[in-house]
Design a protein around this motif. Sequence first.
Motif, short mmCIF file in Angstrom:
data_model
loop_
_atom_site.label_atom_id
_atom_site.label_comp_id
_atom_site.label_asym_id
_atom_site.label_seq_id
_atom_site.Cartn_x
_atom_site.Cartn_y
_atom_site.Cartn_z
N ALA A 91 -0.55 -1.96 -5.34
CA ALA A 91 0.08 -0.94 -4.48
C ALA A 91 0.63 -1.65 -3.24
CB ALA A 91 -0.94 0.12 -4.07
N LYS A 105 2.79 -0.70 0.24
CA LYS A 105 3.35 0.30 1.15
C LYS A 105 4.75 -0.11 1.61
CE LYS A 105 1.03 2.38 5.17
NZ LYS A 105 0.02 2.07 6.20
N THR A 110 -0.34 -1.48 10.36
CA THR A 110 -0.23 -0.91 11.71
C THR A 110 -1.43 -1.24 12.58
OG1 THR A 110 -1.13 1.13 10.81
CG2 THR A 110 1.27 1.01 11.01
N ASP A 146 5.10 7.38 0.37
CA ASP A 146 3.81 6.77 0.66
C ASP A 146 2.80 7.83 1.09
OD1 ASP A 146 4.25 4.08 0.10
OD2 ASP A 146 5.06 3.67 2.10
N GLY A 158 -0.65 7.01 0.86
CA GLY A 158 -1.92 6.30 0.91
C GLY A 158 -2.20 5.57 -0.40
N1 LIG Z 1 2.51 2.19 -2.47
C1 LIG Z 1 1.62 2.34 -1.46
N2 LIG Z 1 0.76 1.36 -1.17
C2 LIG Z 1 -0.08 1.54 -0.12
C3 LIG Z 1 -0.09 2.72 0.66
N3 LIG Z 1 -1.02 2.60 1.64
C4 LIG Z 1 -1.56 1.37 1.48
N4 LIG Z 1 -0.99 0.73 0.43
C5 LIG Z 1 -1.29 -0.62 -0.05
O1 LIG Z 1 -2.69 -0.66 -0.31
C6 LIG Z 1 -3.22 -1.90 0.07
C7 LIG Z 1 -4.32 -1.71 1.14
O2 LIG Z 1 -3.71 -1.06 2.23
P1 LIG Z 1 -4.28 -1.06 3.72
O3 LIG Z 1 -5.29 -2.09 3.95
O4 LIG Z 1 -4.66 0.32 4.04
O5 LIG Z 1 -2.95 -1.57 4.45
P2 LIG Z 1 -1.97 -0.88 5.43
O6 LIG Z 1 -1.85 0.57 5.08
O7 LIG Z 1 -0.75 -1.69 5.41
O8 LIG Z 1 -2.72 -1.05 6.82
P3 LIG Z 1 -2.67 -0.11 8.10
O9 LIG Z 1 -1.26 0.35 8.34
O10 LIG Z 1 -3.16 -0.99 9.19
O11 LIG Z 1 -3.61 1.03 7.82
C8 LIG Z 1 -2.03 -2.74 0.55
O12 LIG Z 1 -1.54 -3.49 -0.55
C9 LIG Z 1 -1.04 -1.69 0.99
O13 LIG Z 1 0.30 -2.15 1.00
C10 LIG Z 1 0.84 3.75 0.32
O14 LIG Z 1 0.91 4.81 0.95
N5 LIG Z 1 1.68 3.50 -0.73
#
Ligand SMILES: Nc1nc2c(ncn2[C@@H]2O[C@H](COP(=O)(O)OP(=O)(O)OP(=O)(O)O)[C@@H](O)[C@H]2O)c(=O)[nH]1
Length: 201
Positions: A8, A10, A17, A78, A80
């Motif tokens: 996944a 984002k 962030t 997106d 989560g």
């Molecule tokens: N496709 C997709 N991937 C997500 C989404 N939220 C998190 N991810 C992915 O999931 C993994 C773990 O995400 P997090 O550690 O929460 O990373 P993040 O959301 O970039 O971090 P913060 O913005 O600091 O909360 C990473 O590979 C992110 O890119 C989303 O809404 N959509």
Amino acid sequence: MATQAIVALKHPDRAKTRLSAKLTAQSRRELYFRMAEHVLKTLLRTESIASVAVATASDEVASFARGMGATAIDLYVDLGTRAAYQQAIAIHRPSGELLLINGDLPFLQPEDVETMACDRDDVVIAPDRHGRGTNALWCRTAGMVEPLFGENSFKRHCAAARAMGVTPRIVRRLGLGFDVDDPQDLELIGHRDVARPSLLS
Ligand SMILES: Nc1nc2c(ncn2[C@@H]2O[C@H](COP(=O)(O)OP(=O)(O)OP(=O)(O)O)[C@@H](O)[C@H]2O)c(=O)[nH]1
Ligand SMILES: O=C(O)[C@H](O)COP(=O)(O)O
């Protein structure tokens, strides 16, 4: 063995962030792509991984993934990590062995992935090094455990496996446990002693 991997990712402009106090938007983007590239390259050269797909709502990330030899699963929005994996499974309909793995694991190595995708278990969970989140989830057959990523997801994934009558194998390794969430993680990346086993306990 032939595991399909889904990563996944984002939208890069809204990722990482929690690092905003330490890194500019441009630096966060660079870090995001460096880590994503590392995770994709690692998966692509892991023997037991048959295919790698990136679940993303970003056209830029989809092109980046295709350029590296992965496929892209196009999401609409997106919502989560949990929703990203759930939507990706609904769209992609993987069958057989499935690895869901996050794209922010700078120390991931093929041996880590091989350790997850070995032959003996039905469900394998790699928690983050704090034992709170889940950085990777492997199932013998897709759908065996519903992806329940999000805060404290490690406990939830263990409970979900047990509810299916399965005792999950837990894998604690630096490559799988070290994700980059906050400024303290950034500081640790720079230190060689990051590999000390104590960080994984
Ligand atoms: N496709 C997709 N991937 C997500 C989404 N939220 C998190 N991810 C992915 O999931 C993994 C773990 O995400 P997090 O550690 O929460 O990373 P993040 O959301 O970039 O971090 P913060 O913005 O600091 O909360 C990473 O590979 C992110 O890119 C989303 O809404 N959509
Ligand atoms: O459990 C999860 O959802 C993932 O590990 C993401 O958690 P994080 O935001 O702590 O990286």
